[in-house]
Scaffold this motif. Structure first.
Motif, short mmCIF file in Angstrom:
data_model
loop_
_atom_site.label_atom_id
_atom_site.label_comp_id
_atom_site.label_asym_id
_atom_site.label_seq_id
_atom_site.Cartn_x
_atom_site.Cartn_y
_atom_site.Cartn_z
N MET A 1 -6.40 15.33 -13.81
CA MET A 1 -7.67 14.26 -13.78
C MET A 1 -7.42 12.62 -14.03
SD MET A 1 -11.36 15.83 -14.76
CE MET A 1 -10.87 17.50 -14.82
N GLU B 1 -5.00 2.85 -10.69
CA GLU B 1 -5.35 1.96 -9.77
C GLU B 1 -4.34 1.26 -8.99
OE1 GLU B 1 -8.57 0.88 -9.06
OE2 GLU B 1 -9.43 2.95 -10.05
N PHE B 2 -4.80 0.45 -7.99
CA PHE B 2 -3.80 -0.36 -7.23
C PHE B 2 -3.04 -1.39 -8.13
CE2 PHE B 2 -2.57 -3.71 -4.18
CZ PHE B 2 -1.80 -2.85 -3.34
N LEU C 1 1.58 12.24 -9.83
CA LEU C 1 0.94 13.26 -9.59
C LEU C 1 1.95 14.68 -9.86
CD1 LEU C 1 -1.63 12.91 -6.64
CD2 LEU C 1 -1.88 13.38 -9.29
N PHE D 1 2.82 16.18 -3.61
CA PHE D 1 3.30 14.81 -3.54
C PHE D 1 2.83 14.17 -2.18
CE2 PHE D 1 6.49 12.00 -1.58
CZ PHE D 1 6.50 10.80 -2.94
N LEU E 1 -8.32 15.26 -6.17
CA LEU E 1 -8.34 15.82 -7.58
C LEU E 1 -8.52 17.45 -7.25
CD1 LEU E 1 -8.94 15.04 -10.49
CD2 LEU E 1 -11.42 15.13 -10.07
N VAL F 1 1.58 7.08 -6.80
CA VAL F 1 0.60 7.90 -7.10
C VAL F 1 0.98 9.38 -6.91
CG1 VAL F 1 -1.61 8.68 -6.72
CG2 VAL F 1 -1.29 6.56 -7.03
N GLY F 2 1.91 9.47 -5.83
CA GLY F 2 2.27 10.75 -5.67
C GLY F 2 3.50 11.13 -6.69
N LEU G 1 -6.66 3.24 0.63
CA LEU G 1 -6.39 1.80 0.65
C LEU G 1 -6.91 0.85 1.71
CD1 LEU G 1 -2.99 1.65 -1.29
CD2 LEU G 1 -5.37 0.87 -2.23
N HIS H 1 2.35 1.79 -3.33
CA HIS H 1 1.46 2.31 -4.30
C HIS H 1 1.01 3.80 -4.13
CE1 HIS H 1 -2.19 2.45 -6.69
NE2 HIS H 1 -2.77 3.09 -5.74
N SER H 2 1.07 4.11 -2.84
CA SER H 2 0.80 5.78 -2.54
C SER H 2 1.94 6.55 -3.13
CB SER H 2 0.60 5.78 -1.02
OG SER H 2 -0.37 5.10 -0.82
N VAL H 3 2.99 6.12 -2.82
CA VAL H 3 4.30 6.92 -3.32
C VAL H 3 4.14 6.98 -4.86
CG1 VAL H 3 7.05 6.96 -3.34
CG2 VAL H 3 5.42 6.30 -1.30
N THR I 1 0.28 11.49 -1.79
CA THR I 1 0.51 9.99 -1.28
C THR I 1 -0.17 9.74 -0.09
OG1 THR I 1 2.80 10.42 -1.92
CG2 THR I 1 2.59 8.74 -0.47
N VAL J 1 -5.43 10.86 -11.63
CA VAL J 1 -6.34 10.95 -10.32
C VAL J 1 -7.39 9.52 -10.47
CG1 VAL J 1 -7.71 11.81 -8.58
CG2 VAL J 1 -5.76 13.18 -9.35
N LEU J 2 -7.83 9.55 -11.76
CA LEU J 2 -8.98 8.51 -12.09
C LEU J 2 -8.61 7.40 -12.43
CD1 LEU J 2 -11.55 10.93 -13.69
CD2 LEU J 2 -11.69 10.08 -11.19
N GLU K 1 0.94 -1.23 -0.04
CA GLU K 1 0.12 0.01 0.10
C GLU K 1 1.00 1.25 0.01
OE1 GLU K 1 -0.71 -2.77 1.52
OE2 GLU K 1 -2.76 -3.14 0.99
N VAL K 2 1.82 1.21 0.73
CA VAL K 2 2.95 2.32 0.92
C VAL K 2 3.24 2.68 -0.51
CG1 VAL K 2 4.91 3.18 2.13
CG2 VAL K 2 3.33 2.09 3.24
#
Lengths: 366, 366
Positions: free
Chosen positions: A45, A52-53, A20, B100, B128, A16-17, B111, A12-14, B104, A48-49, A9-10
């Motif tokens: 957009m 996914e994981f 972005l 970021f 968003l 996404v960061g 999740l 994945h979050s990084v 994150t 963000v949309l 999970e961590v």
């Protein structure tokens, strides 16, 4: 090995960061901003949309978003050009009517089970893009250029998403499906194994390990929806590790289905066992030994299956042990006297299903 | 009565079409356009993303979208004003870093199971909005005004969605949950009823109505995820028809859970029955009559339950019939000889569970 919970999970979050921030660079860096302009918000957009994981989910959503944007944008441009040729009142009527018709038809399509299961997101993006493109030119008149600009920024967002999702610590839905299937076998085996000692020692306690077995059975029965979506995503994922392009994902669903049937039977067996323990507080010791033997072989078979799925090897059990089990089953039927028919028959059932699951698995591992 | 399939889908599609046209008027009508400007696209996006099939889903998504927009917009404005005070390089670093960090952390929160189940959409909209607001002012400088304009258009879109969803032919998730629970009881009853004649007449045919019963049992076992989401949505729906604000939705889940356990047992029973029919092609006629009596009362009880749930009346069975059933159960246990122990015990189990479901239902109907 399966990933350890929490760590994924961590990561994945990084990811996404990072995506972005990369997409924000479209705004922050002046030379880039000159070219993409305000449309850069579409890239944000998209990230963000779409991100996914699981890599398969990002890929499928990304591709559907691309298709939805292209089709919706194309049709929107066409309708807008058609409307633009006449006077303003006529234009408003054409725009309103086509938005109503396309919106209604597309929404109806989203509700059809076949389309809902797979193309829901694509149709939604189609409606969105169609409306936005059709409505913008009523003011801006530079419709095709606008549509292409937006398409380009959506494409940039998609490229960032898909690259980061696939190339940096990818999370594969296929791995998840594979290991969770194997894990279900092993979890059920451990539960049944742990409950064996309680069969005759604690006659009146209801909150025992046997309830854990029943809970596990129920969770296996309820895991179908999750498995189906994982299998859907796994189909999207490119070749990686030991999974080829044409890995038989539907076999996992079949194995899961069979395991579910087995779980329903084990559930019934334990339920019966608990209620009969309450009725007659001391069970006949004659049934103890054969029941334990059958349960132990059940545990062993489940473990073998789990192991062979995990390692993707043809199950040893299928070659060496099946005939042995068959003969043991016959013996058990003879040993069991009238008052223990239930267990014998129950376990009979389990053996039957277990064997069919075995055969299925052999097919899956070919 | 429950709606007839197909009609509801058409009504929903037309409602979405109407909402889209209404929101397009923001663009098409000149005086309105002067006020809301290009931001009207946010209203269109809101309608496409928020308008769901069930009123409860539209309402919850709408409210979450509102909250996500307000919180994300507020924090975005704050960060942007903070960044704007210094020179350009510093500004870019502050914007990048905060995107970021917030991206994150918010993605990680999405999740977590608890947040994922309920607030997933709100957190997504938060990310968003935060990003879009934070990034825009780097160019436009009129940040708070922009954020308020967008909030207003999102609000307009939400108002249109929620009004149309609730006031024009509303589809309630609560109705769906209520009638589908009752329908499951009746479907299972009909299946079991239809399969009774085959018990002793067609000994070798495997593809019979009994397989239909097993399929029905499986579909009941797999309906849990759907039920949970319906119950989640039903909580959002305002008082309507016979459902008050504090209708005990979780009782439906409990009843569904109990029905699932019963389905697992019926599944095992039919599976056992089919395999033993294959083994010994002619079953003893001695077991026929008691089995049929038990199955018929099971069918009757299921129908009663279905009916009482549908009409939300206290089940007649609970007052009049339970003692009668208990005595019948005892009689059956005496009638059954050693070779039919399985059925007797199986049905025993069913009675036990059926009775517990009965009790639960009485609580639910208080």
């Amino acid at each position: 090995m399966a990933y350890i919970g929490g760590k994924r999970e961590v990561i994945h979050s990084v990811k996404v960061g990072i995506a972005l921030v990369l997409v924000t660079l479209l705004y922050l860096l002046d030379p880039l901003f000159e070219r993409v302009g305000e449309n850069a918000m579409w890239a944000i957009m998209t990230v963000v949309l779409v991100f996914e994981f699981f890599a398969g989910a990002t890929l499928s959503k990304g591709i559907y978003r691309g298709i939805g944007t292209i089709v919706g944008g194309g049709l929107g441009c066409f309708a807008a050009i058609l409307a633009n040729k006449r006077e303003e009142m006529f234009e408003a009527i054409v725009v309103g009517t086509s938005i109503f018709i396309f919106g209604t038809v597309a929404t109806y399509m989203r509700l059809l089970p076949k389309i809902k299961r797979r193309y829901d997101y694509a149709v939604m993006i189609f409606i969105l893009t169609f409306n936005l493109v059709l409505v913008s030119p009523v003011r801006s008149e530079i419709i095709v250029g606008l549509a292409l600009d937006r398409l380009a920024t959506v494409g940039m967002g998609l490229a960032i998403c898909i690259c980061i999702s696939i190339f940096i610590f990818p999370m594969w839905a296929s791995d998840e499906l594979h290991y969770s299937t194997a894990f279900k076998f092993q979890k059920l085996a451990s539960c049944v194994d742990g409950s064996l000692e309680e069969f005759y020692t604690i006659p009146n306690d209801t909150e025992t390990l046997q309830s854990t077995v029943m809970q596990t059975c129920k969770s296996i029965l309820h895991s179908k929806t999750n498995e189906e979506s994982l299998a859907n995503l796994a189909r999207w994922e490119p070749w990686h590790g030991k999974f080829g392009f044409f890995h038989p994902w539907e076999k996992y669903l079949e194995v899961g289905e069979t395991l579910g049937e087995l779980a329903a039977m084990i559930f019934t067996f334990y339920g019966y066992f608990q209620s009969s323990k309450k009725a007659s507080s001391v069970m006949s010791q004659a049934t103890k030994e054969p029941t334990e033997i059958v349960m132990l072989s059940l545990v062993w078979i489940l473990r073998e299956f789990g192991e062979s799925i995990k390692k993707m090897k043809r199950c040893r059990a299928s070659v060496l042990i099946t005939p042995k089990l068959q003969s043991m089953k016959l013996q058990l039927n003879l040993i069991y006297s009238a008052d223990s028919t239930v267990e014998a028959q129950e376990n009979d059932e389990k053996f039957k299903i277990t064997c069919s699951s075995l055969l299925m698995e052999i097919v899956a591992k070919m």
